[in-house]
Design a protein around this motif. Sequence first.
Motif, PDB file in Angstrom:
ATOM      1  N   ARG A  58       1.032  -1.102   0.008  1.00  0.00           N
ATOM      2  CA  ARG A  58      -0.145   0.199  -0.075  1.00  0.00           C
ATOM      3  C   ARG A  58       0.840   1.333   0.025  1.00  0.00           C
ATOM      4  O   ARG A  58       0.604   2.215  -0.739  1.00  0.00           O
ATOM      5  CB  ARG A  58      -1.031   0.055   1.062  1.00  0.00           C
ATOM      6  N   VAL A  59       1.885   1.463   0.702  1.00  0.00           N
ATOM      7  CA  VAL A  59       2.963   2.396   0.777  1.00  0.00           C
ATOM      8  C   VAL A  59       3.420   2.632  -0.582  1.00  0.00           C
ATOM      9  O   VAL A  59       3.571   3.666  -1.211  1.00  0.00           O
ATOM     10  CB  VAL A  59       4.147   2.068   1.749  1.00  0.00           C
ATOM     11  N   ARG A  60       3.933   1.508  -1.494  1.00  0.00           N
ATOM     12  CA  ARG A  60       4.326   1.631  -2.624  1.00  0.00           C
ATOM     13  C   ARG A  60       3.203   1.993  -3.838  1.00  0.00           C
ATOM     14  O   ARG A  60       3.480   2.913  -4.515  1.00  0.00           O
ATOM     15  CB  ARG A  60       4.880   0.153  -3.153  1.00  0.00           C
ATOM     16  N   VAL A  61       1.835   1.640  -3.688  1.00  0.00           N
ATOM     17  CA  VAL A  61       1.064   2.143  -4.496  1.00  0.00           C
ATOM     18  C   VAL A  61       0.811   3.697  -4.142  1.00  0.00           C
ATOM     19  O   VAL A  61       0.799   4.302  -5.121  1.00  0.00           O
ATOM     20  CB  VAL A  61      -0.564   1.454  -3.924  1.00  0.00           C
ATOM     21  N   GLU A  95       4.333   5.046 -18.065  1.00  0.00           N
ATOM     22  CA  GLU A  95       3.705   3.783 -18.527  1.00  0.00           C
ATOM     23  C   GLU A  95       4.798   3.095 -17.567  1.00  0.00           C
ATOM     24  O   GLU A  95       4.016   1.919 -17.047  1.00  0.00           O
ATOM     25  CB  GLU A  95       3.909   3.581 -19.859  1.00  0.00           C
ATOM     26  N   VAL A  96       5.745   3.160 -17.401  1.00  0.00           N
ATOM     27  CA  VAL A  96       6.654   2.232 -16.502  1.00  0.00           C
ATOM     28  C   VAL A  96       6.068   2.292 -15.006  1.00  0.00           C
ATOM     29  O   VAL A  96       5.826   1.098 -14.533  1.00  0.00           O
ATOM     30  CB  VAL A  96       8.267   2.513 -16.851  1.00  0.00           C
ATOM     31  N   TRP A 100       4.511  -0.958 -12.525  1.00  0.00           N
ATOM     32  CA  TRP A 100       4.818  -1.037 -11.235  1.00  0.00           C
ATOM     33  C   TRP A 100       3.571  -0.895 -10.259  1.00  0.00           C
ATOM     34  O   TRP A 100       3.292  -1.731  -9.352  1.00  0.00           O
ATOM     35  CB  TRP A 100       5.869  -0.111 -10.797  1.00  0.00           C
ATOM     36  N   LEU A 101       2.906   0.130 -10.506  1.00  0.00           N
ATOM     37  CA  LEU A 101       1.748   0.326  -9.789  1.00  0.00           C
ATOM     38  C   LEU A 101       0.553  -0.752  -9.808  1.00  0.00           C
ATOM     39  O   LEU A 101      -0.079  -1.231  -8.905  1.00  0.00           O
ATOM     40  CB  LEU A 101       0.827   1.826 -10.145  1.00  0.00           C
ATOM     41  N   THR A 102       0.416  -1.245 -11.026  1.00  0.00           N
ATOM     42  CA  THR A 102      -0.563  -2.424 -11.296  1.00  0.00           C
ATOM     43  C   THR A 102      -0.252  -3.421 -10.233  1.00  0.00           C
ATOM     44  O   THR A 102      -1.253  -4.196  -9.799  1.00  0.00           O
ATOM     45  CB  THR A 102      -0.712  -2.590 -12.696  1.00  0.00           C
ATOM     46  N   GLY A 117      -5.458  -2.555 -11.261  1.00  0.00           N
ATOM     47  CA  GLY A 117      -4.977  -1.546 -11.220  1.00  0.00           C
ATOM     48  C   GLY A 117      -5.929  -0.603 -11.730  1.00  0.00           C
ATOM     49  O   GLY A 117      -7.035  -0.720 -12.248  1.00  0.00           O
ATOM     50  N   PRO A 118      -5.685   0.846 -11.727  1.00  0.00           N
ATOM     51  CA  PRO A 118      -6.565   2.010 -12.067  1.00  0.00           C
ATOM     52  C   PRO A 118      -6.684   1.988 -13.461  1.00  0.00           C
ATOM     53  O   PRO A 118      -5.631   1.666 -14.561  1.00  0.00           O
ATOM     54  CB  PRO A 118      -5.640   3.113 -11.772  1.00  0.00           C
TER      55      PRO A 118
END
Length: 136
Positions: A58-61, A95-96, A100-102, A117-118
């Motif tokens: 969650r912190v990474r998100v 995009e990169v 990572w977010l996904t 992901g969003p």
Amino acid sequence: MTASENPPTLTTVDRLEGLYGLTSADLGLDEAAFTRRVALWEQLAAEQGGTARQQQARVRVTALTNTITALMRRADKFRAEGDITTERDILGRVEVFQGWLTAAVAEADPTSPSSSGPRSASPAAEFTGYGIGGNG
């Protein structure tokens, strides 16, 4: 195991830099402000509960989302200035970060239907009207 055999404990700031190359400069913050911001993200993640691994995700998100927002602001600035090449480079970096977010979203809450992901974070649709989206 001796003290010299124990690996050093990484902070969240260290992990963000190690995993994504994310530093205070990416968000336009000094080191102290970035460290405070990361501590805030950790507190927010802890409030949501879950395992330690989910909280770290969650912190990474949150960090990746903030970084994407900062990058999009920069891209908007270069678009306004007519520097399409720089804008396109920034959007490539976005995009990169979205990839990572996904992955981080899926790790943060693997049972959530939104863990794919969003859906609206991709700038492709928004920017195709400017002639820089798509395969061109």
